[in-house]
Scaffold this active site. Structure first.
Site, PDB file in Angstrom:
ATOM      1  N   TYR A 162      -4.800  31.833  20.130  1.00 41.46           N
ATOM      2  CA  TYR A 162      -3.944  32.849  19.463  1.00 41.46           C
ATOM      3  C   TYR A 162      -4.526  33.511  18.473  1.00 41.46           C
ATOM      4  CZ  TYR A 162       0.658  30.047  19.857  1.00 41.46           C
ATOM      5  OH  TYR A 162       1.465  29.389  20.883  1.00 41.46           O
ATOM      6  N   LYS A 219       2.889   0.501   0.190  1.00 43.55           N
ATOM      7  CA  LYS A 219       3.845   1.430   0.456  1.00 43.55           C
ATOM      8  C   LYS A 219       3.442   3.033   1.760  1.00 43.55           C
ATOM      9  CE  LYS A 219      -0.398   3.950  -1.850  1.00 43.55           C
ATOM     10  NZ  LYS A 219      -0.851   3.127  -3.537  1.00 43.55           N
TER      11      LYS A 219
HETATM   12  C1  PLP Z   1      -1.909   2.985  -3.360  1.00 45.45           C
HETATM   13  C2  PLP Z   1      -2.452   2.088  -4.508  1.00 45.45           C
HETATM   14  C3  PLP Z   1      -3.263   0.936  -4.368  1.00 45.45           C
HETATM   15  C4  PLP Z   1      -3.640   0.417  -2.851  1.00 45.45           C
HETATM   16  O1  PLP Z   1      -5.015   1.451  -2.875  1.00 45.45           O
HETATM   17  P1  PLP Z   1      -6.430   1.618  -1.388  1.00 45.45           P
HETATM   18  O2  PLP Z   1      -7.007   2.418  -1.779  1.00 45.45           O
HETATM   19  O3  PLP Z   1      -5.594   2.171  -0.744  1.00 45.45           O
HETATM   20  O4  PLP Z   1      -6.431   0.017  -1.506  1.00 45.45           O
HETATM   21  C5  PLP Z   1      -3.420   0.063  -5.501  1.00 45.45           C
HETATM   22  N1  PLP Z   1      -2.421  -0.018  -6.880  1.00 45.45           N
HETATM   23  C6  PLP Z   1      -2.332   1.222  -6.836  1.00 45.45           C
HETATM   24  C7  PLP Z   1      -1.077   1.555  -8.148  1.00 45.45           C
HETATM   25  C8  PLP Z   1      -2.062   1.856  -6.120  1.00 45.45           C
HETATM   26  O5  PLP Z   1      -1.101   3.448  -5.849  1.00 45.45           O
END
Ligand code: PLP
Length: 381
Positions: A266, A43
């Site tokens: 700054y 993702k």
């Molecule tokens: C993002 C996600 C994962 C992977 O998670 P990691 O902590 O990056 O290994 C697995 N299952 C679901 C439902 C997710 O949303």
């Protein structure tokens, strides 16, 4: 410096071979006796690495897990022909009408998508349904009261040939803790005891912290560990045998000797407590290096750890070079992504996690892929 990086203030390198290595390492962790298959979670454009860049390293995955249907189509377009799991399921009835992708798996989190699938035309290659349990994280999914009824409704769809099968998905809220999954597991396993179907419970943290539990499931869903970063608070990726898949490179473009009491930045937010040598690193929040980075966050200057001074600007990061061997203008700087400076270590200093940094690079950062070695040099699983 890599010839491809000539003239660049800042650039990232993405190493598909590291992803292949990490995938093999996670498989090894499951062990030869485990039948668990691997959904490689890609993702957010492969955690900011770029799906097309890491795909060559994911040839050994059993499937890809994405957020939404459009991402699944992008995976197909990029040349992935295996199973695809859409973690976000269906957005609306319209999507259910247009499910033409073969080998599609949909995670469903509430009742409406079951209605939509019931109203959609039957398909030659219907999708698998993964019922998602709300679990201890509780953001999305069926709760104890609704799960079995959702399963029953899906069995009707399966009999009608509208779906290919029903599977069980849970996602833990605190898998990185030694006692992080036992309670959540007991509860869900009791709920699905009499409901057949493949089970997928484990993200990277669950797989790495609780390999025995992961081993006995049918599919695991690692994300961050594939990119070489550890999700466990007490151990970094390299110590787990993982290799960083992204490194972020820049250089020193200014050096100033500053007297005790002099102010920099700054509103003079940095005050020299003693005479110091300050290096200016040619990167900043305009590249995705957080503005709120606290002083003391490490960077690598010419291979030596140097602490940042905070007060990051759009294009500059001040670092303390006092006490380092002499540094020249143009000296190479790594902001994260080597075995000495894994991104999760940098993230810890910043009060965030590796995935947030990896997905935060801005479009102005050029990405140079590390060429993948020939098949002979690839680690085998
Ligand atoms: C993002 C996600 C994962 C992977 O998670 P990691 O902590 O990056 O290994 C697995 N299952 C679901 C439902 C997710 O949303």
């Amino acid at each position: 410096m890599d010839g491809n990086a000539i003239g660049l203030r800042v650039h990232a390198r993405v190493d598909a071979a590291a992803v292949a290595h990490n995938l093999a390492a996670l498989r090894a962790r499951l062990g030869p006796a485990s039948a668990a298959r691997i959904w490689a979670t890609v993702k957010a454009d492969a955690y900011g690495h770029g799906l097309h860049r890491v795909l060559p390293g994911l040839a050994g995955a059993d499937g890809l897990a994405v957020s939404q249907l459009a991402d699944a189509r992008a995976c197909r377009a990029a040349g992935w022909n295996g199973p695809l799991l859409v973690l976000g399921g269906l957005l609306d009835a319209e999507e259910a009408q247009r499910l033409a992708l073969p080998d599609l798996h949909l995670a469903l989190s509430h009742d409406r998508p079951i209605d939509w699938l019931g109203d959609a035309p039957s398909r030659a290659a219907p999708p698998w349904i993964w019922l998602r349990y709300a679990g201890d994280i509780g953001y999305t999914g069926f709760d104890d009261a609704g799960y079995a009824e959702a399963y029953r409704r899906c069995t009707v769809l399966a009999r009608q040939g509208r779906i290919a099968g029903i599977a069980h998905l849970n996602h833990y809220g605190r898998a990185e803790q030694p006692d992080g999954i036992a309670q959540a597991d007991a509860r869900f396993q009791a709920l699905i005891r009499d409901l057949p179907g493949p089970r997928s419970f484990c993200n990277s943290a669950a797989l790495l912290r609780h390999p025995d539990a992961a081993r006995s499931t049918d599919w695991v869903r690692p994300g961050i560990a594939l990119y070489g970063a550890s999700p466990l608070p007490d151990i970094d990726g390299p110590a787990l045998g993982l290799r960083p898949a992204m490194s972020l490179h820049t250089r020193i473009i200014g050096i100033r000797d500053v007297a005790k009491g002099e102010r920099l930045g700054y509103n003079g937010s940095i005050v020299a407590a003693a005479p110091m040598r300050v290096g200016m690193v040619a990167s900043g929040y305009g590249d995705g290096y957080p503005r709120r980075t606290p002083a003391g966050t490490p960077v690598l200057v010419d291979g030596h750890i140097a602490p940042t001074l905070g007060a990051v600007t759009m294009d500059l990061i001040p670092v303390d070079l006092t006490g380092l061997p002499p540094v020249a203008i143009g000296a190479p700087v790594v902001l994260w992504g080597t075995p000495e400076l894994p991104v999760e270590k940098v993230a810890r200093h910043m009060g965030t996690i590796a995935a947030e940094l990896l997905t935060s690079l801005t479009p102005r950062v050029p990405v140079i892929p590390v060429p993948m070695a020939g098949p002979d040099d690839l680690e085998q699983k």
